[in-house]
Design a protein around this motif. Structure first.
Motif, short mmCIF file in Angstrom:
data_model
loop_
_atom_site.label_atom_id
_atom_site.label_comp_id
_atom_site.label_asym_id
_atom_site.label_seq_id
_atom_site.Cartn_x
_atom_site.Cartn_y
_atom_site.Cartn_z
N VAL A 118 0.82 -1.22 0.00
CA VAL A 118 0.00 0.00 0.00
C VAL A 118 0.85 1.27 0.00
N GLY A 119 2.18 1.11 -0.13
CA GLY A 119 3.06 2.27 -0.24
C GLY A 119 3.31 3.01 1.06
N LEU A 120 3.29 2.30 2.19
CA LEU A 120 3.46 2.96 3.48
C LEU A 120 4.63 2.41 4.29
N LEU A 121 5.49 1.61 3.68
CA LEU A 121 6.56 0.98 4.44
C LEU A 121 7.44 2.01 5.15
N GLN A 122 7.71 3.15 4.49
CA GLN A 122 8.57 4.16 5.09
C GLN A 122 7.89 4.94 6.22
N PHE A 123 6.56 4.75 6.35
CA PHE A 123 5.81 5.46 7.39
C PHE A 123 5.39 4.52 8.54
N LYS A 124 6.00 3.34 8.62
CA LYS A 124 5.50 2.35 9.57
C LYS A 124 5.69 2.77 11.03
N LYS A 125 6.62 3.68 11.30
CA LYS A 125 6.83 4.13 12.67
C LYS A 125 6.00 5.38 12.99
N SER A 126 5.24 5.88 12.01
CA SER A 126 4.41 7.07 12.23
C SER A 126 3.13 6.71 12.97
N LYS A 127 2.59 7.67 13.71
CA LYS A 127 1.27 7.51 14.33
C LYS A 127 0.20 7.90 13.30
N SER A 128 -1.01 7.40 13.49
CA SER A 128 -2.06 7.62 12.51
C SER A 128 -2.37 9.11 12.32
N TYR A 129 -2.28 9.90 13.40
CA TYR A 129 -2.62 11.32 13.30
C TYR A 129 -1.57 12.11 12.51
N GLU A 130 -0.46 11.47 12.17
CA GLU A 130 0.57 12.13 11.37
C GLU A 130 0.35 11.90 9.87
N LEU A 131 -0.63 11.10 9.52
CA LEU A 131 -0.87 10.74 8.12
C LEU A 131 -2.08 11.46 7.55
N SER A 132 -2.12 11.58 6.22
CA SER A 132 -3.28 12.14 5.53
C SER A 132 -4.43 11.14 5.53
N GLY A 133 -5.61 11.59 5.11
CA GLY A 133 -6.78 10.71 5.08
C GLY A 133 -6.56 9.50 4.19
N GLY A 134 -5.99 9.72 3.00
CA GLY A 134 -5.74 8.61 2.09
C GLY A 134 -4.74 7.62 2.64
N MET A 135 -3.71 8.13 3.32
CA MET A 135 -2.70 7.25 3.91
C MET A 135 -3.29 6.43 5.06
N LYS A 136 -4.15 7.05 5.85
CA LYS A 136 -4.82 6.31 6.92
C LYS A 136 -5.66 5.18 6.35
N GLN A 137 -6.35 5.47 5.25
CA GLN A 137 -7.20 4.43 4.66
C GLN A 137 -6.35 3.30 4.08
N ARG A 138 -5.19 3.64 3.52
CA ARG A 138 -4.29 2.60 3.03
C ARG A 138 -3.78 1.73 4.19
N ALA A 139 -3.52 2.37 5.33
CA ALA A 139 -3.11 1.61 6.52
C ALA A 139 -4.23 0.68 6.98
N SER A 140 -5.46 1.15 6.92
CA SER A 140 -6.61 0.31 7.30
C SER A 140 -6.73 -0.89 6.38
N ILE A 141 -6.49 -0.67 5.08
CA ILE A 141 -6.55 -1.77 4.12
C ILE A 141 -5.44 -2.78 4.40
N ALA A 142 -4.22 -2.28 4.70
CA ALA A 142 -3.10 -3.17 5.02
C ALA A 142 -3.41 -4.01 6.25
N ARG A 143 -4.04 -3.39 7.24
CA ARG A 143 -4.36 -4.12 8.47
C ARG A 143 -5.32 -5.27 8.20
N VAL A 144 -6.31 -5.01 7.35
CA VAL A 144 -7.27 -6.07 6.99
C VAL A 144 -6.57 -7.17 6.19
#
Length: 250
Positions: A118-144
């Motif tokens: 989902v293109g977020l490997l470099q952001f794996k140490k970031s907290k969710s509030y540090e990400l944009s809406g689209g990035m948060k949704q990509r993280a949600s998809i990765a979690r599922v």
């Protein structure tokens, strides 16, 4: 789904949300569900997820009744990102694996794989509030996806995003679907989104929700990343779009 219906009691009356739903979902298909507001789209998703139990009919997975509770076979992505703000993205994605006692080394491998997807490997140490809406949704998809469900259920996941981010997320989920061959059940209000993503498009009537149209399409297999806009003006696309809009608004 065979003759599925759902009726519930409010303070004032009995309400029939869904009625006589008969649906066969092929493994590996991308199912998009459309219909007017209040027609039961989300209710249908919640029945498949196990959050609601149908009052009529049966819902089967591999010819076995779906249990009336969530399980690892069905992963849900909501419109609002359900990430834990006190955990970083890596810990959010591995949460389900940890609950299932997957060993730490295997957890890290799985988490890195899907974060890269989902293109977020470099952001794996970031907290969710540090990400944009689209990035948060990509993280949600990765979690599922990390939990390797048989079917991914998505309830208007891009509805709150701006137009440009939404288009990028459509490309992203289409690529993920092609790469993983997951079955996706996707609720949307956006007719063009359904046509650009869905290999199987279902249109529900106003309440009580019944299936009034089913379409099958090869288009999602053909669209190149970043080129979806060019298909919106094609004659067949426009005809299907207008047909569905007329059904929903009638």
């Amino acid at each position: 789904m065979h003759n599925v219906g759902l009726t519930y009691q409010t303070d004032k009356q009995m309400v029939t949300a869904l009625e006589n739903i008969n649906l066969q979902i092929e493994e590996g298909s991308f199912v998009c569900v459309l219909g007017p507001s209040g027609c039961g789209k989300t209710t249908l998703l919640r029945i498949i997820a196990g959050f609601h139990q149908a009052t009529n009919g049966e819902v089967l997975l591999d010819n076995e009744p779906i249990s009336p509770k969530p399980d690892e076979h069905r992963g849900v992505v909501f419109q609002q990102q359900m990430l834990y703000p006190w955990l970083n993205i890596e810990k959010n994605v591995e949460f389900g694996l940890k609950m299932r006692n997957v060993p730490p080394i295997e957890r890290r491998r799985i988490v890195d794989h899907y974060l890269e997807m989902v293109g977020l490997l470099q952001f794996k140490k970031s907290k969710s509030y540090e990400l944009s809406g689209g990035m948060k949704q990509r993280a949600s998809i990765a979690r599922v996806l990390a939990n390797d469900p048989r079917i991914v259920l998505m309830d208007e996941p891009f509805g709150a995003l701006d137009a440009m981010t939404k288009e990028q997320m459509q490309d992203n989920i289409r690529n993920i679907w092609r790469e993983t061959n997951k079955t996706i059940f996707f609720i949307t209000h956006d007719v063009e989104e359904a046509l650009l993503l869905g290999t199987h498009i279902i249109v529900l009537s106003s309440r009580p929700g019944r299936i009034i149209k089913e379409l099958h399409s090869e288009l999602p297999y053909d669209i190149e990343e970043g080129r979806s806009r060019m298909y919106r003006s094609e004659k067949d696309f426009v005809i299907k779009r207008e047909e569905i809009i007329n059904l929903i608004s009638s």
